[in-house]
Design a protein around this motif. Sequence first.
Motif: not given
Length: 419
Positions: A20-21, A85, A137, A141, A197-201
């Motif tokens: 998704r990311n 982000k 990043t 991902l 909406f990107i989820r970055v660890p």
Amino acid sequence: MGTTTTAETPSSYPPLSRNRNYILLWSSQTLSELGASASIIAFPLLVLAISGSAVAAGLVGFANGAARFATGVLAGALVDRWDRKKVLVTCEVSRAIAFIGLVIAIATDHASVPVILFVALIEGMFATLFAPAEEATLPRLVSEQQLPPAVAGIAARAYLGATVGPALGGFLFGINRIFPFVADAISYVVSTVAVLFIRVPPREKTKKPLRSILPETRVGLAWVWKQPKIRATFFSQVGISFVFAALFFVVIVVANAKGVPAGEVGLIATMLGVGGLAGAFVASPLQAKLGPYRSIVALTWLSGVLIPLIAVVPAGYWYGVLLGVMAFLTPTATSSVQSYQMLSTPDELRGRLSGTAHLFGGVGQSLGPLAGGLVVAVDPTLAVLACAAIMLVIATSVTVSPSLRDLPKVLAARELDGN
């Protein structure tokens, strides 16, 4: 040098097609690339329409490249320090505002060379800040095994934008000079929403005390300088970027001077994008066979041989054919070299690595259009032959470089070690 571990294990990452990311990042930047590629054609056409000066048009390209160079000095250190982000979102918002302002200026008949220069500066500055944030990043991902195809996917994204964008830009400019910049502004607005909406660890917190930006920048530059193989790739990048930036600008000016319609000028750039896109689809198997060294050697020698043909073929689509053939090997060289660079660099330095790469690339991208504009104003044929001569010099230096020749051995060693 080993890599920094991430918050997730490689097995926890879904395939790229279901990540998704990565999909959000890839799709949002595909849209931005589409708008930016349309503007690449529209910017010089707009300046030529306003001023009629090839030198002024080249100055816009120089301004964009100079902004990339100046920002690149500090971009990597800033990205390594800030929330990456937030950097991505800020860059997209800033570019959206700049192009909305340009649209208003064109609509109210206030567009001028200084206004266009300002927008080119803003675009170059935030594009340069965005790039290291994205590249730093990316390894968080996807897994290490997925990184080479992920980088190849980014190359495909760029060429996908280059395939559709220039033709769209030329077509829209032919209808009304404002339309390409409206499209670019919209692309940045939509991209901003997607990036949100990107989820970055989360990154591992460093135990080292923060210093001022300049010392942090020097740390990154010093680390890169001590890596002879990475340093060699950067120097080759300067030369290749310079030649391609100059050549692309020369082709646009020559085509315009010979009466090639704006839509056809856009299609020339589209054909370049088609070549790069086709190359991106086969980049993964090609880089496995060629490795970084042979891919750079093949790219530079092929380009050096083909560039002189631009001076003798009929103006128009043949320019696009030659540019497309040259672009075919670019994704292979780019993805293999960038994968090596990323996997050889600790996470806390990846932003500065990418910033340094774009700093070196910005040198060529800024000087290329300026030099191309100055020489093509004197003699178009001389400008083409000068590009060919410089590329052949680069090809020779790359071929004899011991640092570049060792790159495939380093990659093979990392794979055997399981790193």
